[in-house]
Design a protein around this motif. Structure first.
Motif, short mmCIF file in Angstrom:
data_model
loop_
_atom_site.label_atom_id
_atom_site.label_comp_id
_atom_site.label_asym_id
_atom_site.label_seq_id
_atom_site.Cartn_x
_atom_site.Cartn_y
_atom_site.Cartn_z
N LEU A 30 0.46 -1.00 0.10
CA LEU A 30 -0.06 0.05 0.04
C LEU A 30 0.40 1.10 -0.61
O LEU A 30 0.43 2.15 -0.69
N ASN A 31 1.61 1.10 1.00
CA ASN A 31 2.70 2.51 0.94
C ASN A 31 3.55 2.57 -0.50
O ASN A 31 3.43 3.50 -1.07
N ALA A 32 3.82 1.70 -1.18
CA ALA A 32 4.98 1.56 -2.40
C ALA A 32 3.04 1.55 -4.07
O ALA A 32 3.99 3.04 -4.46
N LEU A 33 2.65 1.39 -3.44
CA LEU A 33 1.51 2.12 -4.12
C LEU A 33 0.77 3.32 -4.00
O LEU A 33 0.62 4.18 -5.22
N CYS A 34 0.57 3.67 -3.13
CA CYS A 34 0.59 5.49 -2.90
C CYS A 34 1.49 6.08 -3.30
O CYS A 34 2.07 7.27 -3.89
N CYS A 35 2.80 6.22 -2.76
CA CYS A 35 4.27 6.58 -3.61
C CYS A 35 4.20 6.85 -4.95
O CYS A 35 4.62 7.80 -5.45
N PHE A 36 4.41 5.97 -5.66
CA PHE A 36 4.14 5.21 -6.80
C PHE A 36 3.04 5.14 -7.82
O PHE A 36 3.86 5.41 -9.18
N GLY A 37 1.77 5.57 -7.19
CA GLY A 37 0.30 5.68 -8.05
C GLY A 37 -0.13 6.58 -7.74
O GLY A 37 0.15 7.77 -8.68
N MET A 38 -0.51 6.91 -6.81
CA MET A 38 -1.35 7.80 -6.53
C MET A 38 -0.81 9.38 -6.48
O MET A 38 -0.90 10.05 -6.97
N MET A 39 0.27 8.88 -5.95
CA MET A 39 1.56 10.62 -6.17
C MET A 39 1.78 10.87 -7.51
O MET A 39 1.37 12.00 -7.92
N PRO A 40 2.15 9.96 -8.29
CA PRO A 40 2.79 10.69 -9.94
C PRO A 40 1.53 11.16 -10.71
O PRO A 40 0.83 11.84 -11.40
N GLY A 65 6.30 14.43 -7.62
CA GLY A 65 4.97 13.33 -7.34
C GLY A 65 5.61 12.00 -7.41
O GLY A 65 5.44 10.75 -7.18
N SER A 66 6.92 11.98 -8.46
CA SER A 66 7.47 10.74 -8.83
C SER A 66 8.65 10.07 -7.67
O SER A 66 9.05 8.99 -7.89
N VAL A 67 8.86 10.66 -6.63
CA VAL A 67 10.13 10.26 -6.04
C VAL A 67 9.71 10.39 -4.66
O VAL A 67 8.90 10.74 -4.43
N SER A 68 10.18 9.21 -4.33
CA SER A 68 9.36 9.37 -2.49
C SER A 68 10.34 10.03 -1.31
O SER A 68 11.92 10.39 -2.06
N GLY A 69 9.64 10.58 -0.86
CA GLY A 69 9.41 11.43 0.31
C GLY A 69 9.19 11.54 1.33
O GLY A 69 8.87 12.40 2.20
N GLY A 70 9.29 10.10 2.24
CA GLY A 70 9.23 10.08 3.05
C GLY A 70 10.17 9.94 4.97
O GLY A 70 8.97 9.60 5.11
N GLN A 71 11.12 11.16 4.39
CA GLN A 71 11.73 10.42 5.33
C GLN A 71 11.90 11.44 6.82
O GLN A 71 12.07 10.84 7.67
#
Length: 117
Positions: A30-40, A65-71
């Motif tokens: 779900l985290n990957a889907l939100c990060c690389f699906g929903m956000m872009p 929107g395509s870069v992970s940014g949850g640090q």
């Protein structure tokens, strides 16, 4: 600063907590889907339909929107009393996956490759 933050979060969690977090494939997916699906997709929608950005601005927003940014989420998870181990595992997984997914998303969403010199 980012390395110090990640080191501090790593010192807070135990190996048991880390192994439990790794055993949460549904949450990681779900985290990957939100990060690389929903956000872009949301960035493309905002750029074209809501904000009516120029091509250059659209490229910038799609890149963001395509870069992970949850640090920073790890710190906020710690401050909120949340599951820090799961937050660290989510951050690690999207950071590693971002090496592959970000160029693929940019190619797919923008139809071109962006050369960085």
């Amino acid at each position: 600063v980012l390395a110090t933050l990640m080191l501090a979060m790593g010192l807070v969690i135990t190996p048991t907590e880390l192994s439990q977090a790794i055993r949460s494939p549904g949450i990681l997916a779900l985290n990957a889907l939100c990060c690389f699906g929903m956000m872009p997709l949301l960035s493309v929608f905002l750029a074209n339909s809501v904000l009516h950005l120029t091509v250059q601005q659209t490229v910038g927003l799609v890149l963001l929107g395509s870069v992970s940014g949850g640090q920073a989420s790890n710190l906020f998870t710690l401050l909120a009393g949340g599951n820090v181990a799961l937050s660290v595992v989510c951050t690690l997984s999207t950071t590693l996956l971002g090496v592959i997914m970000t160029p693929l998303l940019v190619q797919w969403l923008l139809g071109s490759c962006i050369v960085v010199d």
